[in-house]
Structure formats: structure tokens, C-alpha cells
Motif scaffolding. Structure first.
Motif, short mmCIF file in Angstrom:
data_model
loop_
_atom_site.label_atom_id
_atom_site.label_comp_id
_atom_site.label_asym_id
_atom_site.label_seq_id
_atom_site.Cartn_x
_atom_site.Cartn_y
_atom_site.Cartn_z
N GLY A 123 96.05 -47.00 -25.08
CA GLY A 123 95.81 -48.29 -24.44
C GLY A 123 95.26 -48.15 -23.04
O GLY A 123 94.50 -49.01 -22.57
N GLY A 124 95.64 -47.08 -22.34
CA GLY A 124 95.09 -46.83 -21.02
C GLY A 124 93.59 -46.60 -21.06
O GLY A 124 92.85 -47.05 -20.18
N ALA A 125 93.14 -45.90 -22.11
CA ALA A 125 91.70 -45.68 -22.27
C ALA A 125 90.99 -47.00 -22.57
O ALA A 125 89.88 -47.24 -22.10
CB ALA A 125 91.46 -44.67 -23.39
N VAL A 126 91.65 -47.87 -23.34
CA VAL A 126 91.04 -49.15 -23.72
C VAL A 126 90.91 -50.07 -22.50
O VAL A 126 89.84 -50.63 -22.25
CB VAL A 126 91.86 -49.85 -24.83
CG1 VAL A 126 91.29 -51.23 -25.11
CG2 VAL A 126 91.86 -49.01 -26.10
N VAL A 127 91.98 -50.23 -21.72
CA VAL A 127 91.90 -51.14 -20.57
C VAL A 127 90.92 -50.62 -19.53
O VAL A 127 90.24 -51.40 -18.85
CB VAL A 127 93.29 -51.40 -19.95
CG1 VAL A 127 94.24 -51.99 -20.97
CG2 VAL A 127 93.88 -50.16 -19.30
N LEU B 36 86.94 -46.28 -29.67
CA LEU B 36 87.19 -46.90 -28.38
C LEU B 36 86.36 -48.15 -28.20
O LEU B 36 86.84 -49.17 -27.69
CB LEU B 36 86.90 -45.90 -27.26
CG LEU B 36 87.12 -46.41 -25.83
CD1 LEU B 36 88.56 -46.82 -25.61
CD2 LEU B 36 86.70 -45.34 -24.81
N ASP B 37 85.11 -48.11 -28.65
CA ASP B 37 84.23 -49.26 -28.51
C ASP B 37 84.78 -50.45 -29.29
O ASP B 37 84.80 -51.59 -28.78
CB ASP B 37 82.83 -48.90 -29.03
CG ASP B 37 81.83 -50.02 -28.79
OD1 ASP B 37 81.59 -50.37 -27.62
OD2 ASP B 37 81.29 -50.56 -29.79
N MET B 38 85.26 -50.22 -30.50
CA MET B 38 85.81 -51.30 -31.32
C MET B 38 87.09 -51.86 -30.71
O MET B 38 87.29 -53.08 -30.65
CB MET B 38 86.07 -50.79 -32.74
CG MET B 38 86.67 -51.85 -33.68
SD MET B 38 85.59 -53.28 -33.91
CE MET B 38 84.32 -52.55 -34.97
N LEU B 39 87.98 -50.99 -30.26
CA LEU B 39 89.23 -51.46 -29.68
C LEU B 39 89.00 -52.24 -28.39
O LEU B 39 89.71 -53.22 -28.11
CB LEU B 39 90.15 -50.26 -29.41
CG LEU B 39 90.65 -49.51 -30.65
CD1 LEU B 39 91.43 -48.27 -30.25
CD2 LEU B 39 91.51 -50.41 -31.53
N SER B 40 88.01 -51.83 -27.60
CA SER B 40 87.68 -52.56 -26.38
C SER B 40 87.11 -53.94 -26.71
O SER B 40 87.45 -54.94 -26.06
CB SER B 40 86.68 -51.77 -25.54
OG SER B 40 87.23 -50.53 -25.12
N ASN B 41 86.24 -54.00 -27.73
CA ASN B 41 85.71 -55.29 -28.17
C ASN B 41 86.84 -56.21 -28.63
O ASN B 41 86.84 -57.42 -28.34
CB ASN B 41 84.71 -55.10 -29.31
CG ASN B 41 83.40 -54.48 -28.85
OD1 ASN B 41 83.05 -54.56 -27.67
ND2 ASN B 41 82.69 -53.85 -29.76
N ASP B 42 87.80 -55.63 -29.33
CA ASP B 42 88.95 -56.43 -29.80
C ASP B 42 89.71 -57.02 -28.62
O ASP B 42 90.10 -58.19 -28.65
CB ASP B 42 89.89 -55.55 -30.63
CG ASP B 42 89.37 -55.29 -32.04
OD1 ASP B 42 88.40 -55.96 -32.46
OD2 ASP B 42 89.93 -54.41 -32.72
N MET B 43 89.95 -56.21 -27.61
CA MET B 43 90.72 -56.70 -26.46
C MET B 43 89.99 -57.83 -25.74
O MET B 43 90.61 -58.83 -25.34
CB MET B 43 90.98 -55.55 -25.48
CG MET B 43 91.97 -55.91 -24.38
SD MET B 43 92.45 -54.49 -23.38
CE MET B 43 93.84 -55.19 -22.47
N ILE B 44 88.69 -57.71 -25.61
CA ILE B 44 87.89 -58.78 -24.99
C ILE B 44 87.96 -60.04 -25.83
O ILE B 44 88.17 -61.15 -25.32
CB ILE B 44 86.43 -58.31 -24.82
CG1 ILE B 44 86.36 -57.18 -23.79
CG2 ILE B 44 85.53 -59.47 -24.41
CD1 ILE B 44 85.02 -56.47 -23.74
N ASP B 45 87.82 -59.88 -27.15
CA ASP B 45 87.90 -61.04 -28.05
C ASP B 45 89.27 -61.71 -27.99
O ASP B 45 89.37 -62.94 -28.00
CB ASP B 45 87.61 -60.61 -29.49
CG ASP B 45 86.15 -60.22 -29.71
OD1 ASP B 45 85.30 -60.61 -28.88
OD2 ASP B 45 85.87 -59.53 -30.71
#
Length: 419
Positions: free
Chosen positions: A218-222, A184-193
């Protein structure tokens, strides 16, 4: 049932093929895909399909009327032989596709993010989406079009997550581990990037007002991105589609069993599209025609001729990350700043924490009982109406605030002095 109704049904049923036994799955046996066990499926998205006390956790029981509907869909799906289920290009729904280079940092492999985007006009909002596990950015294609019909100045940014679609993670030059990090941490960083790289690529002076929309994983990521607060007031609101912490974690217990029921591959892309419709994984044929081809890759040397097209993402290999995606989701969803929308396919998906939060009015809840897990693909028009209304309720630019007291006093003094 009256005699008139009974005679009407008999007349209709006389023209239909005989129904299968009650214990037969909805996908008929004559389809030209391999029905053996599999380790991947777009349907999974670690589905928040309600946890049941049965072995067929992810199978949707159907009644007599639904069987009639299902057989009608199967009959129509046969039109794929006449070109009715051919893929639809991404350009029908987005104005651009971008490949955003993110170089290696601190020993992490470089990544090329693949995104679909239609930039916002004027001061319109940017809807940033994140798909579920096993899907791709094209999962939101039809929804993006419907949003822009209702709100022409809006933009939509829909990326492929790492390990999905055409996003590519480079192989480490030092020969290190090639295990894909889908935490989750990596996917969230990706979305910010991705948001920042898109801003730089398109030359935006500042990031537009953001509405984050995530389905399943994706709900968890956003929610995690909103919880971090890195974009401050730019995040007007965030919407989570059919994922709830409690039911998601319960469903994970049967995920491997569920994945083993999916086909390993398909003979053609059209076969893959047809399977998604026949199995009611995606209930909207237009959505299936645009989204499904992005889930498959061509295998030039298949061991079995019926598996020429195989899944891009092996979901079984993502198992180490499953619980980490959803633990703490409900708490973060309720505590993060910004408007909150939870869109579900059934009220039974609510866990205790979200039920209490809903009773306290902490977020907006919308339920579409006629949809499956892929709400935004099954009902893109209704989902778009809900999201656009949700944005308008949280649009601060539409607010007319009263002047500050200090400004009123200053203006009064100036008038009295004739300034």
C-alpha cells in the motif's frame, strides 16, 4: 546479575512451562491449525522485514526475555476457548461500508470496490488508506478509531484492494483471461477511482483534503498516486508504513520460502486469530480480532477438517507483480509533491537513496523499534499520534498568510480617498 535478581527470576520461572529448544519456531505444535506448506499468508505483504543472510529470512530471532513474553502471550491466547479471541465487527470502527460499482471500460472487467468509511466532519481531512498484500481494509480499523479520538473532525476511507477482502472483479463475459491484474498501475487506478466514487456516493461537492496512508504494498500505491498528481493540492501529505525499495526487493528473493511456512488454513476463525498472535505476526490482540477474519473465507467442503477457513488471497499467484510494486519507489517517494512521512519498524530498512534524503531533511522519519512489520496494527495509538501530528504540520488551512502587496496598496488608496 545480582543474587537477588537471580533468585527472583528462579521463583518466576518455577511457575512457567519449560521453554522449547532454541531452533523451534514460536508457534507451539499443539495449535489446531494445519502446519503444512501454504501459498498464502497475511503476514507477507511482501514484507520489508530486513534481509538477513539466513534461510529463515522472515523468522524473528528471539532472546531469553522475549521467550518469556512469548510464552505469556501463548498462555493468554488460550483464552480464545473462552471467547476472548472472537471476531470484532467492522461497525465498531467505521460508520459505513460501501459497495462502489465501477463498470467495465475498454474491455477491462467491471469491479465492485468494497470500502469502509467514516466521513469527515465540517472541513476535516480524509485519511485514505491502502493495506499490504494479503491484508484488507480492516487492517486500519483500530488505527482509524485512534485517529478520530485525536482529531474528531477527520474521516477515514479504508478500501479492500482487488483480490482482497470483499472487493469483487467480475468474470469476463467473452470468456477471456481471468488472471487478476495486481500491477501497481492497476492498483493506483483503483485507488483514484475509489476516492472519486466515494465522493459521488456520499454527495460531497468537492474532495476533502487528503492524507494518503499505505502499508507495505500500500505504501507503493499511495506514493504512485501522489506522484501522478491527479488530485492536485488536495493531497496534503502521504505516509508510507514499513516499506523501502531496497530491502523490499531483497526480501522478495525469499518470499516463496517464507510463504511455504504458513498454514494452509484453520479449523475456525478463532484459530486463525490465535495463530497470528502466537506467531507474533500481529502483536495486538484487538487488531487481530478485527483484521484477521477478513483475511479468511469459509470453505464448505474442505479436504482436511482442520482447513475449514482458508486464505482469501493466494499470495503465491501474485509473484509476477512483486518487483513492479517496488522498483522506483524511493525516487517517487522523494520527488512527489506533499508532505512525506516514512514510518519504520527498524532503521536497518533504509536504503541508500532514502538515507541521503533523510539527511537532507526531505521527509519525516519515525521509527518504532517495538513494533513488527504491521506497525499500525501493533501500535495503533502511537501511529495515530504520529499521523495526526503529521497532518497538522501540513494543514494549509491553519496557515495565516500575509496580505498581498497589491491588496495593501489598493486598501491604502481607498482609505486616502475616503472610500
Amino acid at each position: 546479575m545480582s543474587d537477588l535478581q537471580r533468585s527472583f527470576l528462579k521463583a518466576k520461572l518455577a511457575h512457567l512451562p519449560s521453554l522449547p529448544p532454541e531452533d523451534v519456531m514460536e508457534a507451539p505444535p499443539e495449535v489446531d491449525y494445519d502446519d503444512s506448506s501454504s501459498s498464502a499468508s497475511s503476514a507477507s505483504s511482501t514484507g520489508t522485514i530486513k534481509p538477513l543472510q539466513s534461510k529463515n529470512l522472515f523468522a524473528r530471532p528471539i532472546g531469553f526475555v522475549e521467550k518469556l513474553i512469548s510464552f505469556s502471550e501463548i498462555k493468554n491466547a488460550g483464552a480464545s476457548r473462552n471467547g476472548q479471541l472472537e471476531r470484532i465487527p467492522w461497525s465498531s470502527y467505521f460508520s459505513q461500508e460501501l459497495y462502489l460499482q465501477n463498470p467495465s471500460v475498454d474491455g477491462k472487467p467491471a469491479i465492485t470496490h468494497h470500502v469502509y468509511v467514516t466521513p469527515p466532519a465540517s472541513k476535516g481531512p480524509l485519511f485514505v488508506t491502502h493495506h499490504g498484500a494479503g491484508s484488507s481494509g480492516l487492517s486500519f480499523a483500530v488505527l482509524a478509531s485512534e485517529i478520530r479520538k485525536l482529531l474528531p473532525q477527520a474521516g477515514v476511507l479504508s478500501p479492500d484492494a482487488r483480490g482482497h477482502g470483499e472487493t469483487v472483479v467480475s468474470t469476463p463475459e467473452d470468456g477471456g483471461s481471468t488472471t487478476l491484474d495486481l500491477s501497481l498501475d492497476m492498483l493506483s487506478n483503483d485507488m483514484i477511482d475509489i476516492i472519486r466514487l466515494t465522493q459521488a456516493k456520499l454527495g460531497w461537492k468537492e474532495i476533502p483534503p487528503l492524507v494518503l496512508v499505505g502499508h507495505s504494498l500500500g505504501g507503493a500505491v499511495v506514493t504512485d498516486v501522489a506522484n501522478r498528481g491527479v488530485f492536485g493540492d488536495k493531497v496534503l501529505a502521504y505516509a508510507v508504513l514499513d516499506v523501502v525499495e531496497g530491502s523490499a526487493i531483497d526480501a522478495l528473493q525469499s518470499m516463496q520460502t517464507y510463504l511455504s511456512t504458513r498454514p494452509l488454513g484453520f479449523h475456525t476463525q478463532a484459530s486463525g486469530i490465535e495463530w497470528h498472535i502466537r506467531s507474533r505476526t500481529i502483536r495486538n490482540s484487538t487488531s487481530a480480532r478485527i483484521a484477521v477474519p477478513a483475511l479468511l473465507r469459509h470453505n464448505p467442503s474442505p479436504q482436511t477438517p482442520s482447513r475449514t477457513w482458508v486464505w482469501r488471497t493466494d499470495l503465491a499467484k501474485t509473484q509476477p507483480f512483486w518487483e513492479g510494486w517496488f522498483i522506483g519507489l524511493s525516487k517517487k517517494f522523494l520527488e512527489s509533491k506533499g508532505g512525506k512521512l516514512l514510518l519504520l519498524a527498524g532503521t536497518d530498512r533504509l536504503d541508500k537513496e532514502l538515507t541521503i534524503g533523510q539527511m537532507q531533511g526531505k521527509y519525516q522519519l519515525q521509527v518504532f523499534l517495538e513494533a513488527g512489520h504491521f506497525i499500525h496494527e501493533d501500535l495503533p495509538e502511537k501511529t495515530a499520534v504520529t499521523l495526526v501530528d503529521f497532518y497538522k504540520r501540513n494543514d494549509r488551512s491553519a496557515l495565516v498568510l500575509p496580505p498581498k502587496v497589491a491588496d495593501l496598496l489598493k486598501s491604502s488608496r481607498e482609505r486616502s480617498l475616503g472610500l
